[in-house]
Design a protein around this motif. Structure first.
Motif, PDB file in Angstrom:
ATOM      1  N   GLU A  34       0.838  -1.206   0.000  1.00  0.00           N
ATOM      2  CA  GLU A  34       0.000   0.000   0.000  1.00  0.00           C
ATOM      3  C   GLU A  34       0.878   1.263   0.000  1.00  0.00           C
ATOM      4  O   GLU A  34       0.588   2.229  -0.713  1.00  0.00           O
ATOM      5  CB  GLU A  34      -0.913   0.006   1.231  1.00  0.00           C
ATOM      6  CG  GLU A  34      -1.806   1.249   1.284  1.00  0.00           C
ATOM      7  CD  GLU A  34      -2.634   1.342   2.561  1.00  0.00           C
ATOM      8  OE1 GLU A  34      -2.372   0.559   3.498  1.00  0.00           O
ATOM      9  OE2 GLU A  34      -3.528   2.195   2.619  1.00  0.00           O
ATOM     10  N   PHE A  37       2.560   1.694  -3.361  1.00  0.00           N
ATOM     11  CA  PHE A  37       1.532   2.167  -4.299  1.00  0.00           C
ATOM     12  C   PHE A  37       1.323   3.676  -4.129  1.00  0.00           C
ATOM     13  O   PHE A  37       1.281   4.424  -5.115  1.00  0.00           O
ATOM     14  CB  PHE A  37       0.246   1.391  -4.004  1.00  0.00           C
ATOM     15  CG  PHE A  37      -1.017   1.988  -4.544  1.00  0.00           C
ATOM     16  CD1 PHE A  37      -1.392   1.804  -5.867  1.00  0.00           C
ATOM     17  CD2 PHE A  37      -1.870   2.716  -3.707  1.00  0.00           C
ATOM     18  CE1 PHE A  37      -2.580   2.347  -6.344  1.00  0.00           C
ATOM     19  CE2 PHE A  37      -3.048   3.246  -4.176  1.00  0.00           C
ATOM     20  CZ  PHE A  37      -3.401   3.069  -5.502  1.00  0.00           C
ATOM     21  N   ARG A  94      -8.350  -4.295  -2.712  1.00  0.00           N
ATOM     22  CA  ARG A  94      -7.315  -3.302  -2.373  1.00  0.00           C
ATOM     23  C   ARG A  94      -5.925  -3.841  -2.706  1.00  0.00           C
ATOM     24  O   ARG A  94      -5.114  -3.163  -3.352  1.00  0.00           O
ATOM     25  CB  ARG A  94      -7.359  -2.964  -0.882  1.00  0.00           C
ATOM     26  CG  ARG A  94      -8.472  -2.045  -0.463  1.00  0.00           C
ATOM     27  CD  ARG A  94      -8.416  -1.805   1.038  1.00  0.00           C
ATOM     28  NE  ARG A  94      -9.483  -0.927   1.471  1.00  0.00           N
ATOM     29  CZ  ARG A  94      -9.359   0.407   1.560  1.00  0.00           C
ATOM     30  NH1 ARG A  94      -8.222   0.977   1.279  1.00  0.00           N
ATOM     31  NH2 ARG A  94     -10.378   1.137   1.941  1.00  0.00           N
ATOM     32  N   HIS A  98      -3.375  -2.371  -5.421  1.00  0.00           N
ATOM     33  CA  HIS A  98      -2.065  -1.847  -5.007  1.00  0.00           C
ATOM     34  C   HIS A  98      -0.940  -2.488  -5.827  1.00  0.00           C
ATOM     35  O   HIS A  98      -0.027  -1.798  -6.284  1.00  0.00           O
ATOM     36  CB  HIS A  98      -1.843  -2.107  -3.508  1.00  0.00           C
ATOM     37  CG  HIS A  98      -2.719  -1.279  -2.626  1.00  0.00           C
ATOM     38  ND1 HIS A  98      -3.054  -1.637  -1.335  1.00  0.00           N
ATOM     39  CD2 HIS A  98      -3.358  -0.097  -2.847  1.00  0.00           C
ATOM     40  CE1 HIS A  98      -3.848  -0.719  -0.804  1.00  0.00           C
ATOM     41  NE2 HIS A  98      -4.052   0.218  -1.705  1.00  0.00           N
TER      42      HIS A  98
END
Lengths: 141, 142
Positions: A34, A37, A94, A98
């Motif tokens: 995350e 990203f 998610r 990512h």
């Protein structure tokens, strides 16, 4: 440069050499991805970049994976500091966004191996330090 | 089929009556049993969104949806908000973002957003009349 397992996996995703596993990544790995990203998104886009431009990147990244376009776009906009509705996006979505969008951003930025390693290392360091590099929400809705 | 002067089709009158009720979105949702009214409602939504948002930054839609859902005391931070934005953007040239929105949810959102046209102070009467006429022409062509 030596990366964590999560960092090495991210490197493989960029190289399109990541093995498909049924394993669920742990929270530490997801955190590294995350953060990486977010770092790449903010290197690629400005906070007020046209949504059409962001949309082109997102579409190119997630089209083949059948991921929801709007959710992916929202995650990029969130990383850029916008206040957007991202509650309830499944963890699996998610994570996939990512990883896949990071790979696309690395490609669009034409990062060299050293730059890519450096960016991943930065994400690993921030994750290890428990620091969130996410921008504060801007006035941009 | 069409209207003469200020006379509307039956479907048009049904929608205008619903917009005059205390809870417009709920009243509009009661039109679900009339295919003509549903078709007209969709067209009214399309012309209203286009007149309001064409040429503007799509981020304005995000802000509008948040404002609308806050006003309606509905959750503005999750899937419902994303679906509302998707349905609006679908009539602005991005149909692909709303493919996953079910017809039922789409109708619910359209009722909510068309009903919002009369949120105080509401669009001027002349504007509402113009929107309805345009929607009726589109519905008649479809």
């Amino acid at each position: 440069m030596t990366h964590t397992e999560a960092g090495r996996y991210l490197r493989l995703v960029v190289a399109e050499e990541a093995p498909r596993t049924g394993d669920t990544p742990d929270s530490g790995a997801r955190r590294v991805w995350e953060i990486a990203f977010g770092l790449a998104a903010r290197r690629r886009f400005e906070t007020d970049s046209p949504l059409a431009e962001i949309g082109r990147t997102v579409t190119a990244a997630v089209r083949s994976a059948a991921l929801p376009l709007l959710e992916a776009e929202m995650l990029v906009r969130e990383a850029l500091g916008e206040q957007v509705p991202v509650d309830g996006i499944a963890e699996s979505v998610r994570t996939a966004v990512h990883l896949l969008v990071f790979a696309r951003l690395a490609d669009e930025l034409a990062l060299t191996d050293d730059e890519l390693d450096s960016l991943i290392a930065q994400a690993e360091e921030l994750a290890a330090a428990g620091i969130s590099p996410r921008s504060e929400p801007t006035g941009v809705p | 089929m069409g209207q003469t002067g200020t006379l509307y089709t039956a479907a048009g009158r049904l929608l205008l009556d619903a917009l005059g009720e205390k809870s417009p979105a709920r009243s509009l949702s009661h039109c679900a049993g009339s295919p003509g009214a549903v078709r007209l409602l969709r067209e009214l939504f399309t012309v209203a969104v286009r007149r309001g948002f064409v040429g503007r930054d799509p981020r304005d839609i995000t802000a509008y949806v948040r404002d609308l859902l806050d006003y309606q005391s509905l959750p503005a931070g999750g899937e419902f908000a994303r679906q509302a934005e998707a349905v609006m953007r679908s009539v602005l040239g991005e149909p692909e973002v709303a493919y996953a929105v079910s017809d039922r949810r789409r109708f619910e959102l359209i009722c909510l957003m068309v009903g919002d046209l009369v949120r105080p102070p509401g669009v001027p009467t002349g504007e509402l009349v113009a929107l309805m006429r345009q929607a009726e022409r589109r519905a008649a062509r479809s």
